[in-house]
Design an enzyme around this catalytic site. Structure first.
Site, PDB file in Angstrom:
ATOM      1  N   ASP A 273       0.868  -1.167   0.000  1.00 36.65           N
ATOM      2  CA  ASP A 273       0.000   0.000   0.000  1.00 36.65           C
ATOM      3  C   ASP A 273       0.912   1.226   0.000  1.00 36.65           C
ATOM      4  O   ASP A 273       2.128   1.107   0.048  1.00 36.65           O
ATOM      5  CB  ASP A 273      -0.944  -0.029   1.202  1.00 36.65           C
TER       6      ASP A 273
ATOM      7  N   ASP B  78      -7.708  -7.675   0.993  1.00 32.49           N
ATOM      8  CA  ASP B  78      -6.679  -7.863   2.023  1.00 32.49           C
ATOM      9  C   ASP B  78      -7.302  -7.504   3.370  1.00 32.49           C
ATOM     10  O   ASP B  78      -8.162  -6.604   3.438  1.00 32.49           O
ATOM     11  CB  ASP B  78      -5.460  -6.959   1.768  1.00 32.49           C
TER      12      ASP B  78
END
Ligand SMILES: CNc1nc2cc3nc[nH]c(=O)c3cc2[nH]1
Length: 372
Positions: free
Chosen positions: A92, A266
């Site tokens: 991320d 996720d």
């Protein structure tokens, strides 16, 4: 020539079966990505993570830039070598963790400055620096820097953050410099406002990304709000690019996300819940802290394909949890990750067979029946 490509192989309603091919291996979608926050999926060997069926895992830019540092990981050969996971990694961009973990945050058009929650040292994260860090980590799928706000929020606040995120998307794309060996995803924002979400999706597509994350969800909103946003927005995203719902979720969130056209998920939930004594099974979640398991000689699920669900009694698992033995965290993390992979593997098979509706109904019925 782009070395990371997405192929859609089957659809069933809005649900999609696909595959992302990368130089480090394929990612079968719908995919659940275990979270390896600081270069480790907590309490799991990398081989065990793979054995649960995971094709890809997630690394957090915020944690890794603080410790051990992106340049240090690069000098040690990149994140795959560092953690001994040679399959795909998604990272991320760090913005979400900065807003949820860091101290003394200051957000401007340029980026965000903050103090480390570990030792108070000062950092700046800009769209350009986030791309640089994720490239230093040698990540296979990287994210733009965005601003995610909690819900509920005022419309003007959702609009401000969504428009900033589009400007940061443009700067992220420029900084990405068309790298061929990894994917760059834009992140759709806009809160729970359909018009803002549409503007975000259109704005990102005019910039052009290898995939589209749906951000700004799993931030405290009710499940039906998340599902409404998904139902509205996935049809407005390109069918030939992956869609990644960030931070989601529990098994019923994932099933609902797949039914609404999401390809990638996720969540820290399976591993965090495992460390807190919760076991995910096809019957639903079992809280092994509960004293009712103290004398229960039955295994967790004798019909499970996972040996760890068959080889110990519920009484023993209860004992491990009550005594806070390390083995408890290890076994329940593995059990939960394996269940999440079993769920997504069965969803992939159901979409291929055109029986997603039946699969979803059977799965929900088993959760509801709950032989807990
Ligand atoms: C656990 N829930 C959750 N984890 C997230 C991570 C994110 N990263 C970037 N951008 C997001 O909007 C975003 C939203 C999220 N929700």
């Amino acid at each position: 020539m782009k070395q990371v490509t997405f192929t859609l192989s089957a659809t069933d309603g809005m649900a999609r079966r696909g595959r992302i091919d990368t130089p480090r291996g394929e990612i079968n979608t719908p995919a659940f990505m275990p979270v390896g926050t600081a270069g480790t999926v907590k309490a799991m060997y990398p081989e065990q993570v793979r054995d649960t069926g995971a094709d890809i895992l997630l690394g957090n830019t915020y944690h890794l830039m603080l410790r051990p540092g992106a340049e240090r990981v690069a000098s040690l050969g990149g994140l795959h070598t560092f953690m001994n996971w040679e399959r795909p990694i998604l990272t991320d961009s760090g913005g979400f963790q900065v807003m949820s973990l860091a101290k003394l945050r200051k957000l401007t058009e340029r980026g965000v400055t903050f103090k480390s929650h570990i030792d108070g040292s000062a950092y700046e994260l800009t769209p350009e620096r986030s791309i640089e860090i994720q490239t230093l980590l040698d990540s296979d799928i990287i994210m733009q820097l965005d601003e995610c706000i909690a819900l509920p929020a005022e419309r003007k606040e959702m609009e401000r953050a969504m428009e900033l995120s589009i400007r940061w998307a443009d700067r992220s794309k420029t900084a990405f410099n068309n790298q061929q060996n990894r994917m760059l995803f834009g992140i759709v924002q806009g809160g729970d406002d359909a018009e803002l979400r549409s503007r975000s999706a259109a704005g990102l597509q005019s910039i052009g990304f290898d995939g589209y994350s749906i951000g700004g969800l799993a931030v405290g909103e009710p499940q039906e709000v998340m599902f409404r946003v998904l139902s509205d927005i996935t049809p407005e995203l390109p069918a030939d690019k992956p869609r990644y719902l960030m931070g989601v979720g529990k098994p019923d969130d994932i099933l609902g996300g797949i039914e609404r056209g999401v390809d990638m998920f996720d969540c820290v939930h399976p591993t965090r819940a495992g460390r807190h004594g919760h076991a995910y099974t096809r019957f639903g979640v079992i809280n092994l802290k509960n004293a009712r398991h103290r004398d229960d000689h039955r295994p967790l699920d004798e019909a499970s394909p996972n040996p760890n669900c068959r080889r110990w009694s519920r009484a023993y698992l209860h004992h491990l949890v009550k005594t806070e033995e390390i083995l408890g965290a290890m076994v329940l993390s593995q059990i939960n990750l394996a269940y999440y992979q079993e769920l997504t593997a069965r969803a992939r098979a159901a979409i291929e067979a055109g029986r997603m509706t039946d699969f979803a109904a059977e799965t929900r019925a088993a959760w509801a029946a709950g032989d807990l």
